[in-house]
Write an enzyme that holds these catalytic residues in place. Structure first.
Site, PDB file in Angstrom:
ATOM      1  N   ASP A   8       0.814  -1.213   0.000  1.00 37.00           N
ATOM      2  CA  ASP A   8       0.000   0.000   0.000  1.00 37.00           C
ATOM      3  C   ASP A   8       0.848   1.263   0.000  1.00 37.00           C
ATOM      4  O   ASP A   8       2.078   1.202   0.148  1.00 37.00           O
ATOM      5  CB  ASP A   8      -0.965  -0.018   1.201  1.00 37.00           C
ATOM      6  CG  ASP A   8      -0.343  -0.611   2.458  1.00 37.00           C
ATOM      7  OD1 ASP A   8       0.895  -0.554   2.576  1.00 37.00           O
ATOM      8  OD2 ASP A   8      -1.081  -1.126   3.302  1.00 37.00           O
ATOM      9  N   ASN A  31      -7.950  -3.196  14.039  1.00 38.71           N
ATOM     10  CA  ASN A  31      -9.343  -3.376  13.590  1.00 38.71           C
ATOM     11  C   ASN A  31      -9.478  -4.543  12.601  1.00 38.71           C
ATOM     12  O   ASN A  31     -10.505  -4.691  11.953  1.00 38.71           O
ATOM     13  CB  ASN A  31      -9.884  -2.085  12.958  1.00 38.71           C
ATOM     14  CG  ASN A  31      -9.152  -1.719  11.673  1.00 38.71           C
ATOM     15  OD1 ASN A  31      -8.227  -2.414  11.253  1.00 38.71           O
ATOM     16  ND2 ASN A  31      -9.563  -0.637  11.031  1.00 38.71           N
ATOM     17  N   GLU A  52      -9.790  -1.943   4.967  1.00 43.99           N
ATOM     18  CA  GLU A  52     -10.473  -1.695   6.229  1.00 43.99           C
ATOM     19  C   GLU A  52     -11.727  -2.586   6.317  1.00 43.99           C
ATOM     20  O   GLU A  52     -12.156  -3.167   5.308  1.00 43.99           O
ATOM     21  CB  GLU A  52     -10.855  -0.208   6.306  1.00 43.99           C
ATOM     22  CG  GLU A  52      -9.655   0.745   6.226  1.00 43.99           C
ATOM     23  CD  GLU A  52      -8.773   0.753   7.490  1.00 43.99           C
ATOM     24  OE1 GLU A  52      -8.774  -0.229   8.254  1.00 43.99           O
ATOM     25  OE2 GLU A  52      -8.066   1.760   7.691  1.00 43.99           O
TER      26      GLU A  52
HETATM   27  C1  F6R Z   1       0.888  -1.528   6.015  1.00 47.79           C
HETATM   28  C2  F6R Z   1       0.001  -2.652   6.272  1.00 47.79           C
HETATM   29  C3  F6R Z   1      -0.883  -2.596   7.488  1.00 47.79           C
HETATM   30  C4  F6R Z   1      -0.084  -2.865   8.763  1.00 47.79           C
HETATM   31  C5  F6R Z   1      -0.993  -2.786   9.980  1.00 47.79           C
HETATM   32  C6  F6R Z   1      -0.244  -3.024  11.257  1.00 47.79           C
HETATM   33  O1  F6R Z   1       1.618  -1.782   4.848  1.00 47.79           O
HETATM   34  O2  F6R Z   1      -0.019  -3.581   5.544  1.00 47.79           O
HETATM   35  O3  F6R Z   1      -1.890  -3.551   7.369  1.00 47.79           O
HETATM   36  O4  F6R Z   1       0.504  -4.118   8.678  1.00 47.79           O
HETATM   37  O5  F6R Z   1      -1.597  -1.530  10.030  1.00 47.79           O
HETATM   38  O6  F6R Z   1       0.656  -1.979  11.457  1.00 47.79           O
HETATM   39  P1  F6R Z   1       1.800  -2.104  12.542  1.00 47.79           P
HETATM   40  O7  F6R Z   1       2.665  -3.212  12.115  1.00 47.79           O
HETATM   41  O8  F6R Z   1       2.535  -0.785  12.486  1.00 47.79           O
HETATM   42  O9  F6R Z   1       1.125  -2.355  13.835  1.00 47.79           O
END
Ligand code: F6R
Length: 292
Positions: free
Chosen positions: A98, A167, A174
């Site tokens: 992303d 979440n 999302e």
């Molecule tokens: C970002 C992604 C998100 C993160 C998720 C957890 O590229 O794929 O799904 O993996 O938001 O974020 P952290 O690892 O910072 O807790």
């Protein structure tokens, strides 16, 4: 060049068909989501990196799907150390999951910057082989379609590294994202913006939109490897692997994948009802299935 690509794509399709036929008859290749619980976050990173390194050693042209955020950082650090110790990553390529919309690529929190500083440079990957969605394109839809085409052109993702949002999101899909979704623009959930504000000077600076690979895109990767550390992820992990298959928990899409592994520390695993069973299964794993 086109011919070489075509041959690679064809070879991959053939190997997928072989794997699926083998899976149907021997139950190798189609299996439950494998859940591995390890004592510490550091061990989670080491085990996930070992699994990836094991694959790269056998398939030097491995295509990695790259997550950002805190969860995969230990994996990238361990892979960099393994490269120092002789792991050949010269032909590895990568596709980020992303990117924020509207953040200049020079911004330190753009995923173009984050992937460069945490993956491309430490692992010494060829920058031409590392791709990040374009969050600045005038025509975002066309850029998303081009990203999907680039993944297909590379023969698809072999190992998709994933973190999980509190979440239940993966990538930036999302809650209520379609299981068939492809790379597209999404509005970040307020909870996600708040969680990611720690990387910025203030909440206001966190972009409101992103471009993310879809759940349908992620589902096409040959292997999914999700890592989670810390108690803040425990509810999301439990809902994803033991709850219903439901788009309100996007990570529950792992239950539909033929080869998904979830590696957790004790805190992230603390809400799993069947934790003892996962430990027992891992301890009794046949040697030919081990990667560590
Ligand atoms: C970002 C992604 C998100 C993160 C998720 C957890 O590229 O794929 O799904 O993996 O938001 O974020 P952290 O690892 O910072 O807790």
């Amino acid at each position: 060049m086109g011919g070489v690509r075509q041959r690679r794509v064809l070879l991959r399709i053939l190997s997928d068909i072989t794997a699926s036929v083998r899976g149907r008859f021997t139950s190798v290749g189609w299996r439950l989501v494998e859940i591995v619980i390890l004592p510490t976050a550091a061990e989670v990173g080491r085990a996930a990196a070992a699994k990836i390194a094991h694959r790269i050693a056998r398939h030097p042209e491995t295509v990695l799907g790259l997550a950002t955020g805190s969860s995969p950082l230990a994996i990238y650090a361990e892979l960099a150390a393994r490269r120092e110790a002789g792991l050949d990553v010269g032909r590895v390529s990568g596709f980020a999951l992303d990117e924020y919309v509207g953040l200049p690529t020079s911004h330190p929190q753009s995923y173009a910057s984050v992937i460069r500083t945490t993956v491309t440079e430490p692992l010494g990957l060829d920058p031409a082989r590392v791709h990040v969605p374009d969050g600045l394109a005038d025509d975002i839809e066309a850029a998303c379609a081009a990203y999907e085409a680039a993944i297909a052109d590379a023969g698809g993702v072999d190992v998709q590294i994933l973190g999980i949002g509190a979440n239940g999101h993966i990538g930036f899909n999302e809650p209520t994202s379609s299981f068939q979704s492809r790379t597209r623009i999404k509005t970040l959930a307020p909870r996600t913006r708040q969680d990611n504000a720690r990387f910025f000077d203030s909440l206001d600076e966190v972009p409101t939109h992103c471009v993310t690979q879809g759940l349908g895109t992620i589902l096409e990767a040959r292997e999914l490897l999700l890592v989670a550390q810390g108690e803040a992820k425990a509810d999301a992990v439990a809902a994803a692997v033991e709850g219903p298959f439901a788009s309100v928990v996007p990570a529950s899409v792992l239950q539909w994948h033929r080869s998904a592994t979830v590696i957790l520390d004790e805190a992230a695993a603390s809400k799993l009802r069947l934790a003892e069973y996962y430990r027992y299964t891992y301890e009794h794993k046949p040697p030919f299935q081990r990667w560590d």
